[in-house]
Design an enzyme around this catalytic site. Structure first.
Site, PDB file in Angstrom:
ATOM      1  CG  ASP A 104     -19.282  10.435  49.879  1.00  0.00           C
ATOM      2  OD1 ASP A 104     -20.474  10.715  50.040  1.00  0.00           O
ATOM      3  OD2 ASP A 104     -18.787  10.068  48.804  1.00  0.00           O
ATOM      4  CG  ASP A 132     -24.352   8.959  48.677  1.00  0.00           C
ATOM      5  OD1 ASP A 132     -23.741   8.934  47.592  1.00  0.00           O
ATOM      6  OD2 ASP A 132     -25.152   8.068  49.036  1.00  0.00           O
ATOM      7  CD  GLU A 192     -24.622  11.186  43.870  1.00  0.00           C
ATOM      8  OE1 GLU A 192     -24.430  10.404  42.944  1.00  0.00           O
ATOM      9  OE2 GLU A 192     -25.266  10.865  44.891  1.00  0.00           O
ATOM     10  CG  HIS A 205     -17.408   6.992  43.577  1.00  0.00           C
ATOM     11  ND1 HIS A 205     -17.712   8.317  43.761  1.00  0.00           N
ATOM     12  CD2 HIS A 205     -18.427   6.293  44.119  1.00  0.00           C
ATOM     13  CE1 HIS A 205     -18.854   8.410  44.397  1.00  0.00           C
ATOM     14  NE2 HIS A 205     -19.324   7.197  44.628  1.00  0.00           N
ATOM     15  CG  ASP A 206     -21.228   6.758  41.552  1.00  0.00           C
ATOM     16  OD1 ASP A 206     -20.863   5.706  42.107  1.00  0.00           O
ATOM     17  OD2 ASP A 206     -21.812   7.674  42.162  1.00  0.00           O
TER      18      ASP A 206
HETATM   19  C1  GLC Z   1     -24.287   7.725  45.213  1.00  0.00           C
HETATM   20  C2  GLC Z   1     -22.868   7.236  45.244  1.00  0.00           C
HETATM   21  C3  GLC Z   1     -22.834   5.844  44.748  1.00  0.00           C
HETATM   22  C4  GLC Z   1     -23.660   4.983  45.651  1.00  0.00           C
HETATM   23  C5  GLC Z   1     -25.064   5.547  45.813  1.00  0.00           C
HETATM   24  C6  GLC Z   1     -25.745   4.948  46.982  1.00  0.00           C
HETATM   25  O1  GLC Z   1     -24.804   7.766  43.935  1.00  0.00           O
HETATM   26  O2  GLC Z   1     -22.046   8.105  44.527  1.00  0.00           O
HETATM   27  O3  GLC Z   1     -21.530   5.342  44.666  1.00  0.00           O
HETATM   28  O4  GLC Z   1     -23.738   3.685  45.160  1.00  0.00           O
HETATM   29  O5  GLC Z   1     -25.063   6.936  46.039  1.00  0.00           O
HETATM   30  O6  GLC Z   1     -25.190   5.424  48.173  1.00  0.00           O
END
Ligand code: GLC
Length: 567
Positions: free
Chosen positions: A100, A205, A263, A340-341
């Site tokens: 990641d 990310d 993402e 995980h979100d």
């Molecule tokens: C993405 C991640 C999340 C994180 C955010 C900031 O959305 O999946 O877990 O808090 O980015 O890095």
């Protein structure tokens, strides 16, 4: 340029939140040697592509998404050597690994940011977004009204100066400035470093947010009670982003047979997706967007009663269909329920009252759609949302901490907030993997930083699951095996479509081969329903009940009953 083999098209992915997968040194935090020790488990399950949430050195304000040193493994998770061992051992087992890669922001403890603060004339100052605040009626206000993702202003004041820096996530995560070519080169170097080390790709990310509206003008969307405007369009999918990504591709990604998964939160519509991922000139391979992760109205649902949370199955089918229509034949598509979100999918769309049935139905839907499926760790054993009784149990998530503060300020009681967090918090999906029924679920010998879900004592653990021939894990393992069966694998590449779009309870789809169809039928309700079916069944490949009820071309589908059929 290397020849891209697109190895990920036939892969089965698995997402690991490293803090909670397996603790090898009994400090209460999962780690890389822990993951290595579980590679045989993963291989037996049948997955062959891991995406591991961030493992770089970090003060853990946002659990690793706040990186202090990209070249060093977080000592909580192990050493650089441990990463090498993990890669070698995974590769020996035919498992690829994506890391990641956080490139929208660093930790405020990263040396770049420290230099930027210490010396306004430094090169590093230009790596971030510093702007002057606005004096209004003797009060210093942030440079604009933007609200970030974690329930605060997107700006933080620098000490007693008039300067602020931008952070669309926590204030310990300053956004970096991708408009700065020197900054971009730093990120390309990091990417090359890990690809040269043998990493097979990256989950990128917060990718949609790299480019900002550099005028930093106020948003015109209605502001909240605190005068802040939540307007991700100011920092999502902006035109310059695609120039940066094209450069990243040219300079780095084209030179490796690597997978890139971007993402993009909920910020990208299917029609726009091809700008990122189309085969001809998209810079990356796949997008995780989450349109299909909140189809039950739970997002932000503090004002809703439990009985108002219900899966909009038609809406969900439409969403899968529109992503398929946009991407089929033009781009690779990942399939996932959550990461995980989000809350656990079993609690979102399944049911703890029908744990086995619903987990199997969700797994079947996931594994036979068009695209590359990603299982979220623990879904294969039916892990569900937490059973915490204190708000503070959620405080390892900075987003939740800020959310609690904001909700209290808005007048919600702690009881309401706790109920809401148990339903919606992303901590739900971050609890330790439940390996067995020994203390702390076999995750660690000491109390983990994230509390274990008590239901590991009620059979929700890998060992008990393995010992039950009708368990979720055995079903998932068998289903993955079926997915790899050459005849079924060939059918999976055939055109896909939803069957009976307007059925309010059933999610059914098919792949249409020349003389055969592969069909999934899944009742996603905790009650029985009917489903008309006019095909001759050649083979029931998967089924989560003991017998089949079909009369006069109508299936009676019991709660969460599902089939994979060849017809
Ligand atoms: C993405 C991640 C999340 C994180 C955010 C900031 O959305 O999946 O877990 O808090 O980015 O890095």
């Amino acid at each position: 340029m290397v020849n891209k083999t697109h190895w990920w098209r036939d892969a089965v992915g698995y997402i690991i939140y490293p803090e909670s997968f397996q603790d090898s040194n009994n400090d209460g935090v999962g780690d890389l040697p822990g993951i290595t020790s579980r590679l045989d488990y993963l291989k037996d399950l049948g997955v062959n592509l891991l995406w591991i949430c961030p493992v770089f050195d970090s003060p853990m304000d946002d659990n690793g998404y706040d990186v202090r040193d990209y070249y060093k493994i977080n000592p909580l998770f192990g050493t650089n050597e441990d990463l090498k061992t993990l890669l070698d051992e995974a590769h020996k087992r035919g498992i690829r690994i994506c890391l990641d890669f956080v490139l929208n922001h660093t930790s405020d403890e990263h040396p770049w940011f420290q230099k930027a603060l210490a010396d306004p004339n430094s090169e590093e100052r230009g790596f971030y977004h510093f702007r002057k605040g606005k004096w209004v009626d003797g009060k210093l206000l942030p440079p604009n009204n933007w609200k970030g993702f974690f329930a605060t202003s997107a700006w933080e004041r620098v000490g007693e100066t008039d300067d602020f820096y931008l952070h669309i996530f926590s204030k310990k995560m300053p956004d970096v400035n991708w408009a700065n070519p020197a900054l971009r080169q730093r990120y390309y170097e990091i990417a090359r470093h890990y690809l040269d080390l043998g990493v097979d790709g990256f989950r990128l990310d917060a990718l949609a947010h790299l480019a900002k509206d550099m005028t930093f003008s106020d948003s015109t969307v209605p502001t909240d009670e605190f005068g802040r405007a939540y307007d991700p369009s100011k920092f999502s999918s902006r035109p310059e982003l695609f120039d940066y990504l094209a450069e990243f591709k040219r300079e780095v990604l084209d030179h490796y047979d690597c997978l890139t998964i971007g993402e993009v939160g909920g910020g990208v519509r299917p029609e726009e997706a091809l700008r990122y991922v189309c085969f001809e000139n998209g810079a990356i391979n796949m997008l995780f967007n989450f349109d299909t992760a909140w189809c039950n109205g739970a997002y932000g649902s503090i004002d809703k009663r439990d009985d108002e949370i219900k899966t909009d199955i038609i809406g969900m089918k439409r969403s899968f269909e529109s992503w398929y229509k946009s991407c089929a034949g033009k781009a690779d598509l990942p399939i996932y329920w959550e990461n995980h979100d989000h809350p656990r999918v079993l609690s979102q769309y399944g049911s703890t009252a029908y744990r086995g049935e619903s987990a199997k139905a969700l797994a079947t839907l996931l594994l036979f759609m068009y695209g590359t499926p990603f299982i979220y760790y623990g879904d294969e054993i039916g892990m569900s949302n937490v059973t915490y009784s204190r708000i503070e149990d959620f405080y390892m998530d900075v987003g939740n901490r800020n959310d609690v503060e904001e909700k209290r300020a808005l007048g919600y009681s702690d009881e309401q907030i706790l109920h809401y967090l148990c339903r919606c918090s992303r901590v739900n999906a971050r609890t330790p993997m439940q390996w067995n029924s020994s203390p702390y679920a076999g995750f660690s010998n000491v109390a983990p930083r994230v509390k274990v879900n008590d239901n590991y004592l009620e059979g929700v653990n890998a060992l008990d699951e393995m010992n039950d021939p009708y368990s979720i894990i055995n079903f998932v393992q068998y289903a993955i095996g079926k997915r790899k069966d050459p005849e079924i694998a060939a059918l999976l590449k055939k055109p896909w479509k939803i069957v009976d779009m307007n059925h309010p309870d059933v999610f059914a789809y098919q792949h249409e081969g020349e003389d055969e169809r592969l069909v999934v039928v899944a009742n996603l309700r905790p009650y029985s329903t009917f489903f008309g079916f006019y095909h001759t069944i050649r083979d029931v490949v998967l089924h989560n009940y003991g017998d089949v009820i079909i009369n006069d071309h109508v299936f009676t589908l019991r709660p969460f009953e599902c089939f994979l059929l060849r017809v």
